[in-house]
Scaffold this active site. Sequence first.
Site, PDB file in Angstrom:
ATOM      1  N   ASN A 213       0.857  -1.199   0.000  1.00  0.00           N
ATOM      2  CA  ASN A 213       0.000   0.000   0.000  1.00  0.00           C
ATOM      3  C   ASN A 213       0.889   1.243   0.000  1.00  0.00           C
ATOM      4  OD1 ASN A 213       0.593   0.811   2.836  1.00  0.00           O
ATOM      5  ND2 ASN A 213      -0.308  -1.202   3.238  1.00  0.00           N
ATOM      6  N   ASP A 282      -4.508  -6.501   4.927  1.00  0.00           N
ATOM      7  CA  ASP A 282      -5.598  -7.313   5.484  1.00  0.00           C
ATOM      8  C   ASP A 282      -5.661  -8.675   4.805  1.00  0.00           C
ATOM      9  OD1 ASP A 282      -6.668  -5.498   7.363  1.00  0.00           O
ATOM     10  OD2 ASP A 282      -7.504  -4.319   5.708  1.00  0.00           O
ATOM     11  N   LYS A 292       9.180 -17.006 -10.834  1.00  0.00           N
ATOM     12  CA  LYS A 292       8.380 -15.933 -11.417  1.00  0.00           C
ATOM     13  C   LYS A 292       7.213 -16.525 -12.212  1.00  0.00           C
ATOM     14  CE  LYS A 292       8.663 -12.104 -14.619  1.00  0.00           C
ATOM     15  NZ  LYS A 292       9.418 -11.506 -15.711  1.00  0.00           N
ATOM     16  N   PHE A 326      -4.493   3.092  14.832  1.00  0.00           N
ATOM     17  CA  PHE A 326      -4.751   4.132  13.847  1.00  0.00           C
ATOM     18  C   PHE A 326      -5.894   3.634  12.969  1.00  0.00           C
ATOM     19  CE2 PHE A 326      -1.972   7.853  13.088  1.00  0.00           C
ATOM     20  CZ  PHE A 326      -1.193   7.763  14.220  1.00  0.00           C
ATOM     21  N   LYS A 340     -13.663   0.499  15.486  1.00  0.00           N
ATOM     22  CA  LYS A 340     -12.376  -0.204  15.673  1.00  0.00           C
ATOM     23  C   LYS A 340     -11.886  -0.086  17.112  1.00  0.00           C
ATOM     24  CE  LYS A 340     -11.076   0.195  10.850  1.00  0.00           C
ATOM     25  NZ  LYS A 340     -10.335   0.844   9.785  1.00  0.00           N
ATOM     26  N   LYS A 344     -11.501  -3.732  18.832  1.00  0.00           N
ATOM     27  CA  LYS A 344     -10.123  -4.212  19.023  1.00  0.00           C
ATOM     28  C   LYS A 344      -9.617  -3.978  20.449  1.00  0.00           C
ATOM     29  CE  LYS A 344      -9.086  -3.583  14.094  1.00  0.00           C
ATOM     30  NZ  LYS A 344      -8.048  -3.589  13.066  1.00  0.00           N
TER      31      LYS A 344
HETATM   32  O1  PMT Z   1       3.087   6.016   6.541  1.00  0.00           O
HETATM   33  P1  PMT Z   1       2.532   7.354   6.082  1.00  0.00           P
HETATM   34  O2  PMT Z   1       2.739   7.566   4.603  1.00  0.00           O
HETATM   35  O3  PMT Z   1       3.038   8.498   6.921  1.00  0.00           O
HETATM   36  O4  PMT Z   1       0.948   7.300   6.281  1.00  0.00           O
HETATM   37  C1  PMT Z   1       0.416   7.231   7.568  1.00  0.00           C
HETATM   38  C2  PMT Z   1      -0.808   6.293   7.648  1.00  0.00           C
HETATM   39  C3  PMT Z   1      -1.932   6.840   6.801  1.00  0.00           C
HETATM   40  C4  PMT Z   1      -0.411   4.891   7.147  1.00  0.00           C
HETATM   41  C5  PMT Z   1      -1.190   6.218   9.163  1.00  0.00           C
HETATM   42  O5  PMT Z   1      -1.499   7.502   9.632  1.00  0.00           O
HETATM   43  C6  PMT Z   1      -2.383   5.278   9.382  1.00  0.00           C
HETATM   44  O6  PMT Z   1      -3.530   5.635   9.266  1.00  0.00           O
HETATM   45  N1  PMT Z   1      -2.072   4.000   9.714  1.00  0.00           N
HETATM   46  C7  PMT Z   1      -3.063   2.925   9.838  1.00  0.00           C
HETATM   47  C8  PMT Z   1      -3.391   2.376   8.478  1.00  0.00           C
HETATM   48  C9  PMT Z   1      -4.334   1.215   8.542  1.00  0.00           C
HETATM   49  O7  PMT Z   1      -3.933   0.115   8.270  1.00  0.00           O
HETATM   50  O8  PMT Z   1      -5.538   1.477   8.959  1.00  0.00           O
HETATM   51  P2  PMT Z   1      -6.730   0.389   9.082  1.00  0.00           P
HETATM   52  O9  PMT Z   1      -7.925   1.213   9.395  1.00  0.00           O
HETATM   53  O10 PMT Z   1      -6.744  -0.505   7.882  1.00  0.00           O
HETATM   54  O11 PMT Z   1      -6.306  -0.493  10.326  1.00  0.00           O
HETATM   55  C10 PMT Z   1      -6.712  -0.160  11.648  1.00  0.00           C
HETATM   56  C11 PMT Z   1      -5.629  -0.525  12.627  1.00  0.00           C
HETATM   57  O12 PMT Z   1      -5.447  -1.953  12.639  1.00  0.00           O
HETATM   58  C12 PMT Z   1      -4.261   0.066  12.353  1.00  0.00           C
HETATM   59  O13 PMT Z   1      -3.690   0.467  13.592  1.00  0.00           O
HETATM   60  C13 PMT Z   1      -3.481  -1.094  11.748  1.00  0.00           C
HETATM   61  O14 PMT Z   1      -2.087  -1.003  12.070  1.00  0.00           O
HETATM   62  C14 PMT Z   1      -4.110  -2.301  12.435  1.00  0.00           C
HETATM   63  N2  PMT Z   1      -4.074  -3.549  11.648  1.00  0.00           N
HETATM   64  C15 PMT Z   1      -4.738  -3.662  10.475  1.00  0.00           C
HETATM   65  C16 PMT Z   1      -4.723  -4.878   9.807  1.00  0.00           C
HETATM   66  C17 PMT Z   1      -4.002  -5.954  10.347  1.00  0.00           C
HETATM   67  N3  PMT Z   1      -3.942  -7.124   9.727  1.00  0.00           N
HETATM   68  N4  PMT Z   1      -3.358  -5.805  11.498  1.00  0.00           N
HETATM   69  C18 PMT Z   1      -3.369  -4.610  12.158  1.00  0.00           C
HETATM   70  O15 PMT Z   1      -2.755  -4.487  13.226  1.00  0.00           O
END
Ligand code: PMT
Length: 405
Positions: A213, A282, A292, A326, A340, A344
Amino acid sequence: MNLAGKTICLGVSGGIAAYKACALTSKLTQKGADVHVIMTQHAAEFVSPLTFQALSRNPVYTDTFDEKHPEKIAHIDLADKADLFLLAPATANLIGKIAGGIADEMLTTTLLATEAPVYIAPAMNVHMYAHPAVIRNMQQLDAWGYRFIEPEAGYLACGYVGKGRLEEPESIIRILEEQAEQAEQAQDLAGKRVLVTAGPTQETVDPVRFFTNHSSGKMGYSIAEAAAKRGAAVTLVSGPTQLTAPAGVKKVDVVSADDMLQAVLSVYDEQDIVIKSAAVADYRPVQTSDKKMKKQAGNLVIEMERTTDILLTLGQRKQHQFLVGFAAETEDAITYGLGKLERKHLDAICVNTVGKDGAGFQSDTNEVTYLNKEGKQQHFPSNTKQQIAHQILNEILADMEADEV
Ligand code: PMT
């Protein structure tokens, strides 16, 4: 901080990177530092002491018994007057000697006698840097409070490509300046262990392709840097990014969501605060290919399976940790963020809107709403990611204090 007026003892040991210590001496001197160079005998095989003398305008020491001022004992005088000690390059041999408490020449003798903070910038062959003896020695020095300036990965003089190249003089100076500034900053996270995740993950399809991503890591690295500046012992678990580890932060590199899960779980128990700003995949491909994948006629369908939700796992195992997630949303950010936060088992969540100018992925700025489990909603308007990082840490500290009451 300004290095002007600081007395810096620069220890140079016998590696080819000794030539870079000349530029370092020159740049430190230009910044107004009073630089005193101590060389090992082997360093003097690579660069003449006269070069350092000319650049620093101070006598250069290579021999404990070569006392240049009869009224002083040189190694004690240098040890006492140093505001900081910098070893660059530090060879595997020098690191091993210090870790073993050996003081058999001028540099190691002075090091044993000093109470100044010591910064070590290693430089060696990639396999030497990965050798268990070197790792053990560095861990020992780390436990004693010596600070490391990690070597870069790149082309090494021995012909190998890998980690072991002395950090560039400009970067070493920047790190010294940041560390000194950090010492002057409020240390309200002193004694706390903080784990931050940052960057994207990569989920392999075949040796040349992966799913990922847009995360640059900037938000997470800013949080790690801010926490370190405020005195925390910070571990940064980072997916692949172009960023350099902030000064004083222990960085663990990972690639996939599963790597990140393992790295995070291995240190989770000892953390006080965990902030998960990484953009974790995810889904990952059900099957990966060792070779390949070849183009075929028609469309390609790749079956994907869910990765483990790391944050959810941490929430379920939470004991004493203050756990912050986040949420990267494109719409209804607060509603999804609150969902969330609850699902979580988080203490707080930082919601940011991605796809908005000046916020989210890649940008140097962000706009965040901090939501906590007591229902607080604190909005931080657009600001640099460094400032947003400090604002988030302020909220976390306030919430932790409120929890204690
Ligand atoms: O890295 P930059 O370019 O500075 O950008 C910053 C950012 C946009 C990446 C950052 O500010 C941000 O929002 N990070 C969280 C991105 C994210 O994965 O969001 P989500 O809503 O999909 O996930 C929610 C939370 O679950 C996040 O804390 C994520 O780390 C966590 N997660 C998600 C999926 C997974 N399999 N395991 C996780 O722990």
